[in-house]
Design a protein around this motif. Structure first.
Motif, PDB file in Angstrom:
ATOM      1  N   TRP A  96       5.390   9.878  -7.363  1.00  0.00           N
ATOM      2  CA  TRP A  96       6.553  10.059  -8.222  1.00  0.00           C
ATOM      3  C   TRP A  96       6.295   9.725  -9.688  1.00  0.00           C
ATOM      4  N   LEU A  97       5.194   9.048  -9.988  1.00  0.00           N
ATOM      5  CA  LEU A  97       4.929   8.674 -11.376  1.00  0.00           C
ATOM      6  C   LEU A  97       4.822   9.880 -12.311  1.00  0.00           C
ATOM      7  N   PRO A  98       4.184  10.993 -11.923  1.00  0.00           N
ATOM      8  CA  PRO A  98       4.125  12.143 -12.845  1.00  0.00           C
ATOM      9  C   PRO A  98       5.489  12.679 -13.251  1.00  0.00           C
ATOM     10  N   ALA A  99       6.512  12.443 -12.440  1.00  0.00           N
ATOM     11  CA  ALA A  99       7.840  12.953 -12.781  1.00  0.00           C
ATOM     12  C   ALA A  99       8.404  12.295 -14.026  1.00  0.00           C
ATOM     13  N   ALA A 138      10.049   8.960  -4.532  1.00  0.00           N
ATOM     14  CA  ALA A 138      10.774   7.976  -5.333  1.00  0.00           C
ATOM     15  C   ALA A 138      12.014   7.433  -4.638  1.00  0.00           C
ATOM     16  N   LEU A 139      12.595   8.208  -3.735  1.00  0.00           N
ATOM     17  CA  LEU A 139      13.873   7.837  -3.127  1.00  0.00           C
ATOM     18  C   LEU A 139      13.878   6.448  -2.479  1.00  0.00           C
ATOM     19  N   PRO A 140      12.897   6.071  -1.625  1.00  0.00           N
ATOM     20  CA  PRO A 140      12.989   4.754  -0.962  1.00  0.00           C
ATOM     21  C   PRO A 140      12.885   3.571  -1.915  1.00  0.00           C
ATOM     22  N   TYR A 141      12.383   3.785  -3.134  1.00  0.00           N
ATOM     23  CA  TYR A 141      12.141   2.675  -4.057  1.00  0.00           C
ATOM     24  C   TYR A 141      13.063   2.705  -5.270  1.00  0.00           C
ATOM     25  N   ALA A 142      13.959   3.683  -5.317  1.00  0.00           N
ATOM     26  CA  ALA A 142      14.806   3.846  -6.500  1.00  0.00           C
ATOM     27  C   ALA A 142      15.745   2.669  -6.716  1.00  0.00           C
ATOM     28  N   THR A 143      16.120   1.983  -5.639  1.00  0.00           N
ATOM     29  CA  THR A 143      17.065   0.867  -5.772  1.00  0.00           C
ATOM     30  C   THR A 143      16.432  -0.331  -6.454  1.00  0.00           C
ATOM     31  N   ASN A 144      15.162  -0.590  -6.184  1.00  0.00           N
ATOM     32  CA  ASN A 144      14.515  -1.806  -6.672  1.00  0.00           C
ATOM     33  C   ASN A 144      13.453  -1.557  -7.736  1.00  0.00           C
ATOM     34  N   ASP A 145      13.095  -0.311  -7.965  1.00  0.00           N
ATOM     35  CA  ASP A 145      12.040   0.004  -8.920  1.00  0.00           C
ATOM     36  C   ASP A 145      12.626   0.908 -10.009  1.00  0.00           C
ATOM     37  N   PRO A 146      12.759   0.411 -11.238  1.00  0.00           N
ATOM     38  CA  PRO A 146      13.341   1.241 -12.307  1.00  0.00           C
ATOM     39  C   PRO A 146      12.549   2.519 -12.553  1.00  0.00           C
ATOM     40  N   ALA A 186       0.827  -1.203   0.000  1.00  0.00           N
ATOM     41  CA  ALA A 186       0.000   0.000   0.000  1.00  0.00           C
ATOM     42  C   ALA A 186       0.867   1.261   0.000  1.00  0.00           C
ATOM     43  N   ALA A 187       1.940   1.247   0.775  1.00  0.00           N
ATOM     44  CA  ALA A 187       2.843   2.402   0.807  1.00  0.00           C
ATOM     45  C   ALA A 187       3.512   2.605  -0.548  1.00  0.00           C
ATOM     46  N   HIS A 188       3.871   1.512  -1.188  1.00  0.00           N
ATOM     47  CA  HIS A 188       4.499   1.591  -2.513  1.00  0.00           C
ATOM     48  C   HIS A 188       3.536   2.179  -3.532  1.00  0.00           C
ATOM     49  N   ARG A 189       2.280   1.741  -3.491  1.00  0.00           N
ATOM     50  CA  ARG A 189       1.293   2.280  -4.430  1.00  0.00           C
ATOM     51  C   ARG A 189       1.064   3.768  -4.186  1.00  0.00           C
ATOM     52  N   ALA A 190       0.982   4.166  -2.915  1.00  0.00           N
ATOM     53  CA  ALA A 190       0.782   5.579  -2.605  1.00  0.00           C
ATOM     54  C   ALA A 190       1.972   6.419  -3.064  1.00  0.00           C
TER      55      ALA A 190
END
Length: 210
Positions: A71-74, A95-103, A62-66
């Motif tokens: 960050w998706l509009p960027a 985007a920062l917490p997910y940048a390592t695992n999410d392209p 849920a946190a990832h989706r939120a």
């Protein structure tokens, strides 16, 4: 008459064996109950851990989706061209917490940084230097955050504003003491003369207007 004498040791052993025979089934049953309870507790603990893990994964998704919605509009160049400093900063932080695992998050992070360089070169120059020095993106951005409140493009090298000429008495007061009486009198006379000339000029202007 033959008297029968019992062997105390043999009788004690026989009595002990009888007790063992009587107690053994009870002890075995107690061990079985204890093993069953222990196994039940292990199963309950495993179930609690599984439920906790499921709840954690659900919360993380849920946190990832939120965050993704932020960050998706960027990744949209049209949105990024018109986004202001606050919007880009929020997208970068999401985007920062997910940048390592999410392209997708990584692309958004880099594009936000490019946009921030356009919006505030002064702060981002410091950010880039910190990154070269080995700071993590989070640590570098935390340090430069106060700089975003300053002028984005500070200009240096301009000459200082010209100050009006100070009266002789003021210039004299700025010098080191002691002064001689001649200098003080001379400065005061020069100041009175200047003031008198100013008053006379003002009176002439008034008479001319009249």
């Amino acid at each position: 008459m033959n008297d029968h004498y019992a062997d105390p040791l043999r009788e004690a052993a026989a009595h002990g064996m009888q007790k063992v025979v009587q107690v053994t089934p009870t002890a075995a049953a107690a061990v079985q109950v204890w093993l069953h309870v222990k196994a039940q507790r292990v199963r309950e603990q495993a179930e609690r851990e599984r439920q906790a893990a499921d709840a954690l994964r659900t919360k993380q998704r849920a946190a990832h989706r939120a965050a993704r919605l932020q960050w998706l509009p960027a990744n949209d160049p049209a949105w990024l061209r018109t986004a202001d400093l606050l919007q880009v900063s929020r997208a970068w932080g999401a985007a920062l917490p997910y940048a390592t695992n999410d392209p997708g998050a990584e692309r958004a992070l880099l594009r936000c940084e490019s946009r921030l360089r356009e919006l505030h070169p002064y702060a981002m120059n410091r950010y880039d230097r910190l990154r070269v020095e080995g700071h993590t993106p989070e640590a570098a951005m935390r340090e430069v955050t106060p700089l975003f409140a300053r002028e984005p493009c500070p200009r240096t090298g301009y000459p200082a504003p010209v100050r009006p000429q100070l009266p002789p008495v003021v210039r004299l007061a700025q010098e080191d003491f002691p002064h001689t009486i001649d200098k003080v009198v001379e400065a005061c006379g020069s100041t009175r003369a200047t003031a008198g000339a100013t008053v006379a000029s003002g009176m002439r202007c008034k008479s001319e207007r009249a």
